[in-house]
Motif scaffolding. Structure first.
Motif, mmCIF file in Angstrom:
data_model
loop_
_atom_site.group_PDB
_atom_site.id
_atom_site.type_symbol
_atom_site.label_atom_id
_atom_site.label_comp_id
_atom_site.label_asym_id
_atom_site.label_seq_id
_atom_site.Cartn_x
_atom_site.Cartn_y
_atom_site.Cartn_z
ATOM 1 N N GLY A 221 0.810 -1.219 0.000
ATOM 2 C CA GLY A 221 0.000 0.000 0.000
ATOM 3 C C GLY A 221 0.834 1.256 0.000
ATOM 4 N N THR A 222 0.250 2.326 -0.535
ATOM 5 C CA THR A 222 0.987 3.584 -0.676
ATOM 6 C C THR A 222 1.214 4.288 0.652
ATOM 7 O OG1 THR A 222 -1.082 4.769 -1.118
ATOM 8 C CG2 THR A 222 0.140 3.934 -3.020
ATOM 9 N N ALA A 223 0.511 3.866 1.717
ATOM 10 C CA ALA A 223 0.722 4.493 3.025
ATOM 11 C C ALA A 223 1.901 3.872 3.778
ATOM 12 C CB ALA A 223 -0.547 4.405 3.871
ATOM 13 N N THR A 224 2.559 2.876 3.185
ATOM 14 C CA THR A 224 3.745 2.291 3.813
ATOM 15 C C THR A 224 4.788 3.382 4.011
ATOM 16 O OG1 THR A 224 3.345 0.169 2.725
ATOM 17 C CG2 THR A 224 5.545 0.535 3.628
ATOM 18 N N GLU A 225 5.198 3.577 5.245
ATOM 19 C CA GLU A 225 6.094 4.691 5.558
ATOM 20 C C GLU A 225 7.543 4.345 5.242
ATOM 21 O OE1 GLU A 225 5.541 5.869 9.581
ATOM 22 O OE2 GLU A 225 3.434 6.388 9.335
ATOM 23 N N GLN A 226 8.243 5.299 4.639
ATOM 24 C CA GLN A 226 9.674 5.105 4.440
ATOM 25 C C GLN A 226 10.373 5.053 5.802
ATOM 26 O OE1 GLN A 226 11.717 8.452 2.593
ATOM 27 N NE2 GLN A 226 10.095 9.862 3.180
ATOM 28 N N PRO A 227 11.451 4.305 5.937
ATOM 29 C CA PRO A 227 12.195 3.619 4.886
ATOM 30 C C PRO A 227 11.756 2.168 4.647
ATOM 31 C CG PRO A 227 13.419 3.476 6.931
ATOM 32 C CD PRO A 227 12.153 4.250 7.239
ATOM 33 N N ARG A 228 10.538 1.793 5.089
ATOM 34 C CA ARG A 228 10.082 0.411 4.926
ATOM 35 C C ARG A 228 9.755 0.138 3.467
ATOM 36 N NH1 ARG A 228 5.941 1.286 9.953
ATOM 37 N NH2 ARG A 228 7.538 1.623 11.549
ATOM 38 N N TYR A 229 10.234 -0.985 2.987
ATOM 39 C CA TYR A 229 10.080 -1.349 1.583
ATOM 40 C C TYR A 229 8.693 -1.933 1.368
ATOM 41 C CZ TYR A 229 11.852 -2.807 -2.997
ATOM 42 O OH TYR A 229 12.079 -2.938 -4.336
ATOM 43 N N PRO A 230 7.905 -1.401 0.420
ATOM 44 C CA PRO A 230 6.500 -1.802 0.329
ATOM 45 C C PRO A 230 6.227 -3.068 -0.467
ATOM 46 C CG PRO A 230 6.935 -0.036 -1.216
ATOM 47 C CD PRO A 230 8.210 -0.255 -0.456
ATOM 48 N N LEU A 231 7.239 -3.621 -1.155
ATOM 49 C CA LEU A 231 7.011 -4.813 -1.972
ATOM 50 C C LEU A 231 7.503 -6.064 -1.251
ATOM 51 C CD1 LEU A 231 7.983 -3.598 -5.563
ATOM 52 C CD2 LEU A 231 5.776 -3.466 -4.384
ATOM 53 N N VAL A 232 6.662 -7.106 -1.271
ATOM 54 C CA VAL A 232 6.958 -8.378 -0.605
ATOM 55 C C VAL A 232 6.851 -9.485 -1.650
ATOM 56 C CG1 VAL A 232 6.203 -10.009 1.172
ATOM 57 C CG2 VAL A 232 6.048 -7.543 1.591
ATOM 58 N N ARG A 233 7.812 -10.362 -1.707
ATOM 59 C CA ARG A 233 7.762 -11.472 -2.653
ATOM 60 C C ARG A 233 6.639 -12.423 -2.276
ATOM 61 N NH1 ARG A 233 11.383 -11.314 -6.271
ATOM 62 N NH2 ARG A 233 10.735 -13.364 -6.990
ATOM 63 N N ASP A 234 5.917 -12.904 -3.294
ATOM 64 C CA ASP A 234 4.757 -13.775 -3.054
ATOM 65 C C ASP A 234 4.696 -14.849 -4.134
ATOM 66 O OD1 ASP A 234 2.421 -14.635 -1.750
ATOM 67 O OD2 ASP A 234 1.139 -13.415 -3.027
ATOM 68 N N GLY A 235 5.771 -15.635 -4.211
ATOM 69 C CA GLY A 235 5.894 -16.602 -5.289
ATOM 70 C C GLY A 235 4.746 -17.588 -5.385
ATOM 71 N N SER A 236 4.231 -18.046 -4.258
ATOM 72 C CA SER A 236 3.168 -19.055 -4.267
ATOM 73 C C SER A 236 1.769 -18.465 -4.260
ATOM 74 C CB SER A 236 3.326 -19.982 -3.047
ATOM 75 O OG SER A 236 3.164 -19.245 -1.849
ATOM 76 N N GLY A 237 1.662 -17.157 -4.034
ATOM 77 C CA GLY A 237 0.348 -16.530 -3.964
ATOM 78 C C GLY A 237 -0.331 -16.638 -2.616
ATOM 79 N N THR A 238 0.342 -17.248 -1.620
ATOM 80 C CA THR A 238 -0.279 -17.398 -0.300
ATOM 81 C C THR A 238 -0.427 -16.060 0.409
ATOM 82 O OG1 THR A 238 1.863 -17.827 0.746
ATOM 83 C CG2 THR A 238 0.611 -19.751 -0.019
ATOM 84 N N GLY A 239 0.490 -15.125 0.138
ATOM 85 C CA GLY A 239 0.426 -13.829 0.802
ATOM 86 C C GLY A 239 -0.810 -13.046 0.396
ATOM 87 N N ARG A 240 -1.156 -13.125 -0.868
ATOM 88 C CA ARG A 240 -2.351 -12.424 -1.342
ATOM 89 C C ARG A 240 -3.587 -12.920 -0.589
ATOM 90 N NH1 ARG A 240 -4.479 -12.316 -7.653
ATOM 91 N NH2 ARG A 240 -6.298 -10.972 -7.294
#
Length: 397
Positions: free
Chosen positions: A213-232
């Protein structure tokens, strides 16, 4: 480096980038006068991060960006190593002159994505996010860009197609997408198709990421790997601003650098990948309607983390616990309004037995799951099996 890391800490055969050998000569040579334009990464013959944007050939822009990056400091006052960094993009976006720099900060063994915008003839760092997994940012193929409330993505030359949260292809011009509809406080998928290269002879049809989400505050990285789709699936319907809030599980384990707290740095519990969820069971409190208790799990720099999510039966906001490092006996404080709870979870077997302090009232008591009121003072719980006994202490209210 002869081989490359798909994740920051582990070498994989799938990705073999060649980086320019840096850091072997005198300091004066390494700290060159200007930032390199582009990043010297090769996947076979493919230049993975060429310099792009309409202003990359402008010497005055390169000089101004270099000066701003040289003056920038990380939250613990470390500086960028210029010769092992690079300008990935420089141009104009929506009337704003923008530059994107992959910055190597060796004092923290960290990589940062720096966004710089022009102020007259000068540039200033206006946003800085740290690549979550220690290692090179340039091993990623999709990088987040945020201008105000607007999300865009910068893609590597390996990306053949990028699908947005709605599953539709995004328009990419010179490596940079147009504005993408990303909510402020919800996780949405972004999926890249990677072309066939030396390291990926068959390419990759679906390289999945989650944008928190765009409200993720810096310096936290907003993209998370989700190879299997379980995170979604695990984060569907959850408020990522709550998960990343002051008492949220994603920020539960602070970072310590040089034997001191670094509260402005990315928490060690911030998710990198492998987010998933499992239902622990349904609980009924005070004779009310049963509600679901889920356990979130994710991989962080500090190792596997878990937290609980309790959804009230009336459809109100979820209640989440702080994170707990993965252990044999998991203990969570669940701040249910008016009735804070302690939830104890373990893998039940015929040889396991949980002990609670005398007089503890068990609101839920079944194999592998016990729920008790949060005590007024610190208390210790224990789990015994055939080999040993595990102890966990819980703070009082």
């Amino acid at each position: 480096m002869a081989s490359a890391r798909w994740r920051g800490r582990t070498v994989t055969a799938l990705l073999a980038l060649t980086l320019a050998a840096a850091g072997c000569g005198p300091v004066a040579q390494r700290q060159q006068a200007r930032l390199p334009v582009g990043y010297d990464t090769l996947d076979g013959a493919l230049e993975v991060w060429p310099a792009r944007g309409g202003l990359v050939a402008d010497a005055a822009v390169t000089t101004a960006v270099t000066e701003a990056v040289r003056d920038w400091r990380s939250p613990v006052d470390d500086r960028v190593h210029l010769s092992t960094s690079g300008i990935l993009w420089a141009g104009e976006v929506g009337g704003t002159r923008l530059a994107l720099v992959a910055a190597d900060v060796p004092g923290e063994s960290a990589s940062w994505l720096l966004q710089l915008t022009a102020e007259g003839s000068r540039y200033a760092v206006t946003r800085a996010v740290e690549y979550t997994d220690p290692g090179y940012l340039v091993y990623a193929d999709v990088l987040p860009v945020q201008l105000g409330d607007e999300r865009r993505y910068l893609t590597s030359a390996r990306v053949e197609r990028l699908l947005g949260p709605d599953g539709q292809p995004l328009t990419v011009t010179d490596g940079l997408t147009g504005p993408v509809a990303v909510p402020a406080c919800a996780a949405v998928p972004v999926t890249a198709t990677l072309r066939a290269t030396e390291s990926l002879p068959r390419g990759r049809a679906a390289d999945r990421l989650l944008d928190l989400g765009t409200a993720t505050e810096q310096p936290r990285y907003p993209l998370v790997r989700d190879g299997s789709g379980t995170g979604r699936r695990a984060l569907a319907g959850l408020d990522t601003c709550q998960l990343a809030g002051e008492d949220g599980p994603f920020v539960s384990v602070p970072r310590r650098l040089r034997d001191r707290d670094a509260p402005e740095s990315v928490p060690r519990s911030w998710p990198m990948e492998q987010v998933s969820a499992r239902v622990l069971g349904e609980i009924s409190l005070g004779g009310g309607t049963s509600s679901e208790l889920k356990q979130l799990t994710w991989e962080s720099e500090a190792g596997p983390m878990t937290a609980l999510v309790h959804r009230s039966p009336d459809g109100g906001p979820a209640v989440v616990s702080p994170a707990d490092r993965t252990s044999t006996l998991q203990t969570y404080v669940l701040p249910v309004p008016g009735q804070p709870l302690v939830v104890l979870s373990w893998r039940a077997s015929r040889t396991t037995s949980l002990s609670t302090p005398p007089g503890t009232r068990r609101l839920v008591d079944r194999p592998g799951l016990v729920v008790v009121p949060q005590p007024e003072s610190n208390q210790t719980f224990s789990l015994a099996n055939a080999d040993r006994t595990y102890y966990r202490s819980v703070s009082g209210r």
